[in-house]
Write an enzyme that holds these catalytic residues in place. Structure first.
Site, mmCIF file in Angstrom:
data_model
loop_
_atom_site.group_PDB
_atom_site.id
_atom_site.type_symbol
_atom_site.label_atom_id
_atom_site.label_comp_id
_atom_site.label_asym_id
_atom_site.label_seq_id
_atom_site.Cartn_x
_atom_site.Cartn_y
_atom_site.Cartn_z
ATOM 1 C CD GLU A 177 -2.996 -0.966 0.507
ATOM 2 O OE1 GLU A 177 -3.142 -0.215 -0.149
ATOM 3 O OE2 GLU A 177 -3.718 -2.185 0.505
ATOM 4 C CB CYS B 167 -1.931 6.968 1.142
ATOM 5 S SG CYS B 167 -3.318 6.135 2.072
#
Ligand code: NAP
Length: 458
Positions: A231, A265
């Site tokens: 990720e 993010c």
């Protein structure tokens, strides 16, 4: 990076920690193997009871663990407490659903010349989890809750600037009743990751972090033939079309960019606005960004606290200075205050060109780049003109445009008329340089399982 708690508010080092020795790392991996043998023999019901106990602890300790996260990385206390509550929900979600997600998958036996045939999900063993500081509890929990419910064990190498939150996590699952060795925190620097991942007893790894760390871990795992989930970063587009509710889009844009002090993010980072509504959107957005309260993250009235690290603040300041030097317009913010700690104000930049760093790089702070486009085609092209592919936001009431955004945006998630966020019920992950694999939902718990084919003749 030293393993230490350093206040982002003042820059003072509050507490330092020694990295584990080689002998201690070896012992922890050994306990992870023993813990795995024990855990995989337990029932879903037993693991669910321990997982619910972990959720209860998180709820009971929300204020304390929230304050700990705020001290270590500067997010507002309000956001930190909400993060702890979300972790408790994820624990309960997997306690309730793991058995169903990992149920045998039978096929029609006669089609495969068997009396019975099915796929069975089984845990892999010890999994290394390398995690970032930005959501220090949530990022680790997204891995831990499904992994433990599947019967895997976890070895957490957390970011070096959140060691106390890391220790809290290691303790949490033990206090909830899981066997010793089920989930352990290893206080080590990133230089120890290769040694741990190369250990034959460690079966897989998950990383949430930067692209550089992802490439390094993927290279080691490739050499060692180990499964990974990555990720990584994102530079999410936030598209606003003429049919959108502009005031609402501007309001949500402010949260989408400045949540977690801009260090998420899936924060919206590139605001791509149709020319017909560009001026109205920019005016509403700038007014809201400029009105945010920057200050002590412990204070309930604060919207935006300091950035987590000095390097992070300097990176963001460097990106804005670069854009300004190359002709961009700073609509608000744009200058770090001269005071102790790692502050950077909410900032809106327009007139960005491909020559500017902001165009291609992830901006990990409360800085929005706004772009003007003339059509839906141009919006999609610009949104996809990035090496990243994590989330995408699109604001439009037009059904045809909605379908085009859902189909054509290159991202792991598309949110229409809302901001990208994560839910335990929905898969989470990216494409392109944002990584691969999925966390959360049924997909997340299956990532670290062996889907074993079982075929029985008579
Ligand atoms: P980072 O430097 O990659 O750090 C993340 C973790 O990786 C830390 O534990 C770090 O350890 C470790 N690490 C760093 N370099 C490594 C290497 N070469 N080999 C092995 N491990 C290494 O990331 P960051 O800058 O702190 O965090 C922000 C980044 O994470 C952003 O790009 C953000 O978008 C991304 N992120 C992605 C998601 C997602 O779900 N896709 C979620 C949150 C954040 P040390 O602390 O000891 O260096």
């Amino acid at each position: 990076m030293p393993i230490a708690t350093t206040s982002p508010v003042t820059g003072d080092v509050l507490k330092t920690f020694d990295a584990l020795t080689e002998e201690q790392i070896d012992g922890a991996i050994g306990r992870s193997v023993t813990g795995f043998r024990e855990l995989r023999g337990t029932t879903f019901a037993q693991r669910a009871a321990w997982m619910r106990a972990a959720a209860d602890l998180l709820d009971a300790e929300r204020d304390d663990v929230g304050a700990l996260m705020t001290r270590e990385m500067g997010k507002t206390l309000t956001a930190a407490k909400a993060e702890a509550a979300k972790c408790a929900r994820a624990c309960r979600f997997y306690a309730d659903n793991a058995e169903r997600f990992l149920a045998d998958e039978p096929v029609e036996a006669s089609d495969v010349d068997a009396s019975a045939a099915y796929g069975r999900y089984q845990p892999l063993g010890p999994v290394l989890a390398v995690m970032p500081w930005n959501f220090p509890l949530w990022q680790a929990m997204r891995f831990a809750a499904p992994a433990l419910m599947a019967g895997n064990t976890g070895l957490l190498k957390h970011a070096s600037n959140v060691p106390q939150t890391a220790l809290y996590l290691g303790d949490l699952f033990r206090r909830a009743g899981f066997p010793a060795g089920a989930f352990q925190t290893l206080l080590v620097g990133s230089d120890a990751v290769e040694r741990i991942l190369s250990d034959p007893r460690v079966r897989a790894a998950t990383l949430t972090g930067s692209e550089a760390a992802g490439r390094s871990i993927a290279a080691i795992a490739g050499r060692e033939l180990k499964k990974t989930v990555l990720e990584l970063g994102g530079s999410d587009p936030y598209i606003v079309m003429p049919s959108a509710d502009i005031e609402r889009a501007a309001e949500v844009a402010t949260t989408a960019r400045c949540q977690n002090n801009g260090q998420s993010c899936i924060a919206a980072k590139r605001f791509i606005v149709h020319a017909d509504v560009y001026d109205a959107f920019v005016e509403a957005f700038v007014a809201r960004m400029a009105a945010l309260t920057v200050g002590d993250p412990m204070d309930d009235a604060t919207d935006v606290g300091p950035l987590a690290t000095e390097q992070g603040r300097d990176d963001v300041a460097g990106q804005v200075d670069d854009a300004a030097a190359k002709g961009a317009t700073i609509r608000c913010g744009g200058e770090a205050p001269k005071q102790a700690g790692w502050w950077y104000p909410p900032t809106v930049v327009t007139g960005i060109t491909p020559a500017m760093r902001m165009y291609a790089e992830e901006v990990f702070g409360p800085v929005a780049g706004v772009y003007r486009v003339g059509s839906v085609d141009e919006a999609i092209d610009l949104a996809n003109a990035t090496t990243f592919g994590l989330g995408a936001n699109a604001w439009t009431a037009d059904p045809g445009e909605r379908q085009r955004f859902v189909t054509e945006l290159e991202a792991g998630a598309v949110f229409v008329d809302g901001m990208v966020t994560s839910y335990p019920q929905l898969p989470f992950g990216g494409v392109k340089d944002s990584g691969y694999g999925r966390e959360l939902s049924a997909a997340g718990i299956r990532e670290f399982c062996n889907l074993k084919t079982v075929w029985i003749g008579d």
